[in-house]
Design a protein around this motif. Sequence first.
Motif, PDB file in Angstrom:
ATOM      1  N   TRP A   3       0.807  -1.211   0.000  1.00  0.00           N
ATOM      2  CA  TRP A   3       0.000   0.000   0.000  1.00  0.00           C
ATOM      3  C   TRP A   3       0.853   1.280   0.000  1.00  0.00           C
ATOM      4  N   SER A   4       2.057   1.198   0.491  1.00  0.00           N
ATOM      5  CA  SER A   4       2.966   2.353   0.368  1.00  0.00           C
ATOM      6  C   SER A   4       3.300   2.605  -1.103  1.00  0.00           C
ATOM      7  N   ASN A   5       3.522   1.517  -1.825  1.00  0.00           N
ATOM      8  CA  ASN A   5       3.797   1.666  -3.261  1.00  0.00           C
ATOM      9  C   ASN A   5       2.554   2.161  -4.004  1.00  0.00           C
ATOM     10  N   ILE A   6       1.369   1.628  -3.633  1.00  0.00           N
ATOM     11  CA  ILE A   6       0.118   2.093  -4.232  1.00  0.00           C
ATOM     12  C   ILE A   6      -0.077   3.583  -3.982  1.00  0.00           C
ATOM     13  N   HIS A   7       0.219   4.020  -2.772  1.00  0.00           N
ATOM     14  CA  HIS A   7       0.071   5.439  -2.437  1.00  0.00           C
ATOM     15  C   HIS A   7       0.965   6.306  -3.320  1.00  0.00           C
ATOM     16  N   ARG A   8       2.202   5.907  -3.527  1.00  0.00           N
ATOM     17  CA  ARG A   8       3.127   6.692  -4.364  1.00  0.00           C
ATOM     18  C   ARG A   8       2.634   6.763  -5.810  1.00  0.00           C
ATOM     19  N   GLU A  43      -7.278   8.907   0.198  1.00  0.00           N
ATOM     20  CA  GLU A  43      -7.911   7.598   0.249  1.00  0.00           C
ATOM     21  C   GLU A  43      -6.876   6.492   0.489  1.00  0.00           C
ATOM     22  N   ALA A  44      -5.690   6.622  -0.107  1.00  0.00           N
ATOM     23  CA  ALA A  44      -4.639   5.634   0.119  1.00  0.00           C
ATOM     24  C   ALA A  44      -4.124   5.711   1.558  1.00  0.00           C
ATOM     25  N   GLU A  45      -4.053   6.895   2.124  1.00  0.00           N
ATOM     26  CA  GLU A  45      -3.581   7.051   3.507  1.00  0.00           C
ATOM     27  C   GLU A  45      -4.561   6.410   4.494  1.00  0.00           C
ATOM     28  N   LYS A  46      -5.852   6.490   4.192  1.00  0.00           N
ATOM     29  CA  LYS A  46      -6.849   5.852   5.060  1.00  0.00           C
ATOM     30  C   LYS A  46      -6.633   4.337   5.130  1.00  0.00           C
ATOM     31  N   VAL A  47      -6.170   3.756   4.037  1.00  0.00           N
ATOM     32  CA  VAL A  47      -5.882   2.322   4.041  1.00  0.00           C
ATOM     33  C   VAL A  47      -4.626   2.051   4.865  1.00  0.00           C
ATOM     34  N   ALA A  66     -15.764  -5.280  13.673  1.00  0.00           N
ATOM     35  CA  ALA A  66     -16.042  -3.852  13.457  1.00  0.00           C
ATOM     36  C   ALA A  66     -15.336  -2.975  14.489  1.00  0.00           C
ATOM     37  N   PRO A  67     -15.464  -3.277  15.787  1.00  0.00           N
ATOM     38  CA  PRO A  67     -14.829  -2.401  16.771  1.00  0.00           C
ATOM     39  C   PRO A  67     -13.310  -2.371  16.672  1.00  0.00           C
ATOM     40  N   SER A  68     -12.697  -3.408  16.185  1.00  0.00           N
ATOM     41  CA  SER A  68     -11.227  -3.452  16.136  1.00  0.00           C
ATOM     42  C   SER A  68     -10.632  -2.571  15.037  1.00  0.00           C
ATOM     43  N   GLY A  69     -11.434  -2.175  14.065  1.00  0.00           N
ATOM     44  CA  GLY A  69     -10.938  -1.381  12.933  1.00  0.00           C
ATOM     45  C   GLY A  69     -10.653  -2.189  11.700  1.00  0.00           C
ATOM     46  N   ALA A  70     -10.810  -3.526  11.814  1.00  0.00           N
ATOM     47  CA  ALA A  70     -10.570  -4.380  10.652  1.00  0.00           C
ATOM     48  C   ALA A  70     -11.583  -4.094   9.549  1.00  0.00           C
ATOM     49  N   ALA A  97     -11.980   0.863   3.495  1.00  0.00           N
ATOM     50  CA  ALA A  97     -11.054   1.851   2.915  1.00  0.00           C
ATOM     51  C   ALA A  97     -10.433   1.326   1.631  1.00  0.00           C
ATOM     52  N   THR A  98     -10.090   0.013   1.622  1.00  0.00           N
ATOM     53  CA  THR A  98      -9.516  -0.554   0.397  1.00  0.00           C
ATOM     54  C   THR A  98     -10.521  -0.543  -0.751  1.00  0.00           C
ATOM     55  N   LEU A  99     -11.787  -0.860  -0.452  1.00  0.00           N
ATOM     56  CA  LEU A  99     -12.818  -0.841  -1.491  1.00  0.00           C
ATOM     57  C   LEU A  99     -13.044   0.571  -2.042  1.00  0.00           C
ATOM     58  N   ILE A 100     -13.118   1.542  -1.125  1.00  0.00           N
ATOM     59  CA  ILE A 100     -13.327   2.938  -1.566  1.00  0.00           C
ATOM     60  C   ILE A 100     -12.160   3.416  -2.429  1.00  0.00           C
ATOM     61  N   PHE A 101     -10.936   3.069  -2.011  1.00  0.00           N
ATOM     62  CA  PHE A 101      -9.776   3.494  -2.804  1.00  0.00           C
ATOM     63  C   PHE A 101      -9.823   2.887  -4.199  1.00  0.00           C
TER      64      PHE A 101
END
Length: 266
Positions: free
Chosen positions: A178-183, A195-199, A231-235, A241-245
């Motif tokens: 995801w770091s590479n995807i963000h770049r 959106e990439a940072e949210k992931v 859900a509560p854990s953030g998973a 976030a991945t779907l939205i991105f």
Amino acid sequence: MQRNKGAWTQIGVGLAAGLLGAALGLAIALAVLDSGRAPAEPEVVAPDNSAAVEELRSQVQELKAQLDEATSRPVQVYEPAAAPGQVEKLRGDLVAAQEREDIALAALSLAQSELELATEEQAGLRQELRVHQSQAAEESARLDTLQEMYDSLEDHRALLLELRREMPTDRDESLAYWSNIHRVAVDANPALSSEAEKVLIRIDNYYTWKDGGPDPSDSVDEYLDWREAYAPSGAEAYEEATLIFNQQALLSVVNRIDTVLALLDQ
């Protein structure tokens, strides 16, 4: 010239004769007055002739002045008249000069007309040059835009290639992925950065929840508790976030392709 000299001589002789006549008349008058004078009687008074004498003297002085003026004038020299042949030659030269002037005026008028025509042609060429320059500027701007679009399409193509890769299942590999995807996403469309940072910030939450999953030997209650912590854990937020991105990235690619096609149709 001899005729003029004779005329001035006659004038001088006439003036001299007049002057001598006046002087002679004055002398005779004085003699007559002296000879005819009788012994004066005491009671008779002689007439006063001084006025007549003064008048005669005045006439003599005037004649003398005219003689001096006549003799002091310069003799005028008259040029002889031109011969008939010279007159005709002068007339011919005048006609030739007039013809040369007419030719020169006609040449000047023609040159002025050619200059006006050349000026109009030059103005037309300048207008055409401005049109061509404007068209060249527009074409250059269009080419620059196409180049920008091409570069942007290359960046989006690279993004699509990254998205087609299989997502890793390991924490560290996911961070690298995801770091590479963000770049790559930022190069294609800077709006995808958030959106990439949210992931990226939810990767740890997801793998912490995933790594805490129950073993197959655990009870059903433990499995249900683990599922309830999704859900509560953030998973869950990570996967959302991945779907939205992915949706935003694909939409950016489609929009860029539509923009290029519309530009090529112009």
